[in-house]
Design an enzyme around this catalytic site. Sequence first.
Site, mmCIF file in Angstrom:
data_model
loop_
_atom_site.group_PDB
_atom_site.id
_atom_site.type_symbol
_atom_site.label_atom_id
_atom_site.label_comp_id
_atom_site.label_asym_id
_atom_site.label_seq_id
_atom_site.Cartn_x
_atom_site.Cartn_y
_atom_site.Cartn_z
ATOM 1 N N ARG A 29 0.700 -1.052 -0.107
ATOM 2 C CA ARG A 29 -0.086 0.087 0.057
ATOM 3 C C ARG A 29 0.982 1.322 0.084
ATOM 4 N NH1 ARG A 29 -5.555 -0.659 1.673
ATOM 5 N NH2 ARG A 29 -6.211 -2.557 0.875
ATOM 6 N N ARG A 64 -3.984 6.473 -0.102
ATOM 7 C CA ARG A 64 -4.461 7.725 0.493
ATOM 8 C C ARG A 64 -3.278 8.397 1.579
ATOM 9 N NH1 ARG A 64 -9.926 5.299 2.935
ATOM 10 N NH2 ARG A 64 -8.224 3.701 2.795
ATOM 11 N N ARG A 68 -7.128 11.055 -7.780
ATOM 12 C CA ARG A 68 -8.299 10.336 -7.404
ATOM 13 C C ARG A 68 -9.519 10.894 -7.335
ATOM 14 N NH1 ARG A 68 -9.171 5.588 -4.858
ATOM 15 N NH2 ARG A 68 -11.236 6.458 -5.230
ATOM 16 N N ASP A 105 -6.757 -3.611 -7.203
ATOM 17 C CA ASP A 105 -7.233 -4.317 -5.875
ATOM 18 C C ASP A 105 -7.482 -5.701 -6.196
ATOM 19 O OD1 ASP A 105 -8.309 -3.287 -3.317
ATOM 20 O OD2 ASP A 105 -9.695 -4.902 -3.885
ATOM 21 N N TYR A 143 -14.343 -12.321 1.304
ATOM 22 C CA TYR A 143 -15.176 -11.329 0.674
ATOM 23 C C TYR A 143 -16.422 -11.876 0.142
ATOM 24 C CZ TYR A 143 -11.538 -8.006 1.954
ATOM 25 O OH TYR A 143 -10.679 -7.176 2.649
HETATM 26 O O1 CP3 Z 1 -0.205 -1.904 -2.241
HETATM 27 C C1 CP3 Z 1 -0.366 -0.928 -3.336
HETATM 28 O O2 CP3 Z 1 0.255 0.271 -3.125
HETATM 29 C C2 CP3 Z 1 -1.296 -1.184 -4.488
HETATM 30 C C3 CP3 Z 1 -2.401 -1.289 -4.424
HETATM 31 C C4 CP3 Z 1 -3.465 -2.241 -3.493
HETATM 32 C C5 CP3 Z 1 -4.793 -1.735 -3.296
HETATM 33 N N1 CP3 Z 1 -5.439 -2.900 -2.763
HETATM 34 C C6 CP3 Z 1 -5.167 -0.194 -3.485
HETATM 35 C C7 CP3 Z 1 -6.410 0.047 -2.811
HETATM 36 C C8 CP3 Z 1 -3.381 -3.463 -3.309
HETATM 37 C C9 CP3 Z 1 -2.030 -4.428 -3.089
HETATM 38 C C10 CP3 Z 1 -4.650 -3.873 -2.572
HETATM 39 C C11 CP3 Z 1 -4.810 -5.233 -2.028
HETATM 40 C C12 CP3 Z 1 -6.010 -5.701 -1.186
HETATM 41 N N2 CP3 Z 1 -7.104 -5.083 -1.318
HETATM 42 C C13 CP3 Z 1 -5.651 -6.440 0.107
HETATM 43 C C14 CP3 Z 1 -4.546 -7.344 0.265
HETATM 44 C C15 CP3 Z 1 -3.764 -6.392 0.980
HETATM 45 C C16 CP3 Z 1 -3.727 -6.207 2.394
HETATM 46 O O3 CP3 Z 1 -4.038 -4.983 2.664
HETATM 47 O O4 CP3 Z 1 -3.845 -7.088 3.019
HETATM 48 C C17 CP3 Z 1 -7.032 -6.362 0.582
HETATM 49 C C18 CP3 Z 1 -7.316 -7.142 1.902
HETATM 50 C C19 CP3 Z 1 -7.916 -5.507 -0.322
HETATM 51 C C20 CP3 Z 1 -9.339 -5.176 0.139
HETATM 52 C C21 CP3 Z 1 -9.555 -3.896 0.266
HETATM 53 N N3 CP3 Z 1 -9.822 -3.021 -0.756
HETATM 54 C C22 CP3 Z 1 -9.485 -3.085 1.433
HETATM 55 C C23 CP3 Z 1 -9.419 -3.579 2.950
HETATM 56 C C24 CP3 Z 1 -9.667 -1.779 1.170
HETATM 57 C C25 CP3 Z 1 -9.551 -0.457 2.096
HETATM 58 C C26 CP3 Z 1 -10.723 0.058 2.449
HETATM 59 C C27 CP3 Z 1 -10.575 1.702 3.027
HETATM 60 O O5 CP3 Z 1 -11.060 2.284 2.073
HETATM 61 O O6 CP3 Z 1 -10.139 1.608 3.955
HETATM 62 C C28 CP3 Z 1 -9.674 -1.674 -0.322
HETATM 63 C C29 CP3 Z 1 -9.655 -0.557 -1.086
HETATM 64 C C30 CP3 Z 1 -8.454 0.047 -1.602
HETATM 65 N N4 CP3 Z 1 -7.324 -0.760 -2.447
HETATM 66 C C31 CP3 Z 1 -8.103 1.346 -1.651
HETATM 67 C C32 CP3 Z 1 -6.676 1.356 -2.081
HETATM 68 C C33 CP3 Z 1 -5.707 2.401 -2.335
HETATM 69 C C34 CP3 Z 1 -8.664 2.508 -0.707
HETATM 70 C C35 CP3 Z 1 -9.540 3.098 -1.832
HETATM 71 C C36 CP3 Z 1 -9.472 4.391 -1.982
HETATM 72 O O7 CP3 Z 1 -8.269 5.074 -2.208
HETATM 73 O O8 CP3 Z 1 -10.366 5.095 -2.304
#
Ligand code: CP3
Length: 327
Positions: free
Chosen positions: A10, A14, A23, A59, A134
Amino acid sequence: MPHTPVWFMRQAGRSLPEYRKVREGTTMLEACTRPELVAEITLQPVRRYGVDAAIFFSDIVLPLKAIGVDLDIVPGVGPVMAEPVRRREQVDAIGVLTPDDVGYITEAIGLLTAELGGTPLIGFAGAPFTLASYLVEGGPSKNHEHTKALMYSDEHVWHALMSTLADISAAYLRVQVDAGASAVQLFDSWVGALSASDYQRYVMPHSQRILASLAETGVPRIHFGVNTGELLPLMRDAGADVVGVDYRLSLSDAATRVGDGVALQGNLDPAVIFSSPDAVRTRVDAVLDSASGLPGHVFNLGHGVLPTSDPEVLAAVVRQVHERTQH
Ligand code: CP3
């Protein structure tokens, strides 16, 4: 590499003002389908931190969305399904993923490999258990109770679901490697909810099949989960070249558990980024000390960058890792 490589799960997202800016007005899922935006967001942390790898911005649920599963990514919540998947007919209705379903991924990786020069690009996919959680829960879950209920009550449907998800993840990773990704990470973020024996019976064969399907490509395969101290030897046996370690276990203890022949990735607690500069330095040193003598170490956090992290602190961590491990 002249020093221990470092990148952050990540690292895009954000915590970066430049990410929040680009974004604006675009939903997460929409952003993932726009190659130029994906490339820009992926490059932002590479420019800012000088990290040694880019991770493709997307994602884990994107490939499911791409093949028609009705879901959304809700800000501050995570992936949410229109309908939880718990019955045989619902499992049977999930299709396969072909490269044409995700043409924008191939395009984005093409843009990125051109711009990254020598910096490796890490592709990724969700592992079947984490994706299943999920789907079956319908959204994020603390206890994974419906997922485990399905797993324990109807092993046939469970394995059918896991097998379908393994096919999707394997195909999705293959698209990324074929497009130019130089390593892949399989995220089994929530698998630490299982005992080792349940992991072995209900999950491992499916993750193993994904990792084995990539062996012939020769790209390094990273296998990561949270709370996986008891599962690390099995996660290595599933076919990882690099095992990701969360922050609950020291890297030297993790090395004892996984044995020789595999590199470790990790494992600074993401919350440490909120500490005083001295405390951050001490903790980074402790991770590096714990990794000395390992056959390979990729410095990372033990889980993703927290959204309110200060980018300046992450930049200082990168400098410290590079300076201290220079040889
Ligand atoms: O690591 C990186 O920089 C690459 C991007 C990445 C995202 N999601 C972007 C994202 C990666 C590798 C993921 C994988 C992902 N998504 C996982 C496995 C990694 C981990 O954290 O264990 C999981 C469990 C998810 C499911 C998911 N998607 C979650 C828990 C969330 C966060 C929800 C929130 O808003 O708090 C997302 C959304 C998400 N995926 C965001 C980003 C940057 C946030 C959305 C946004 O910026 O509007």
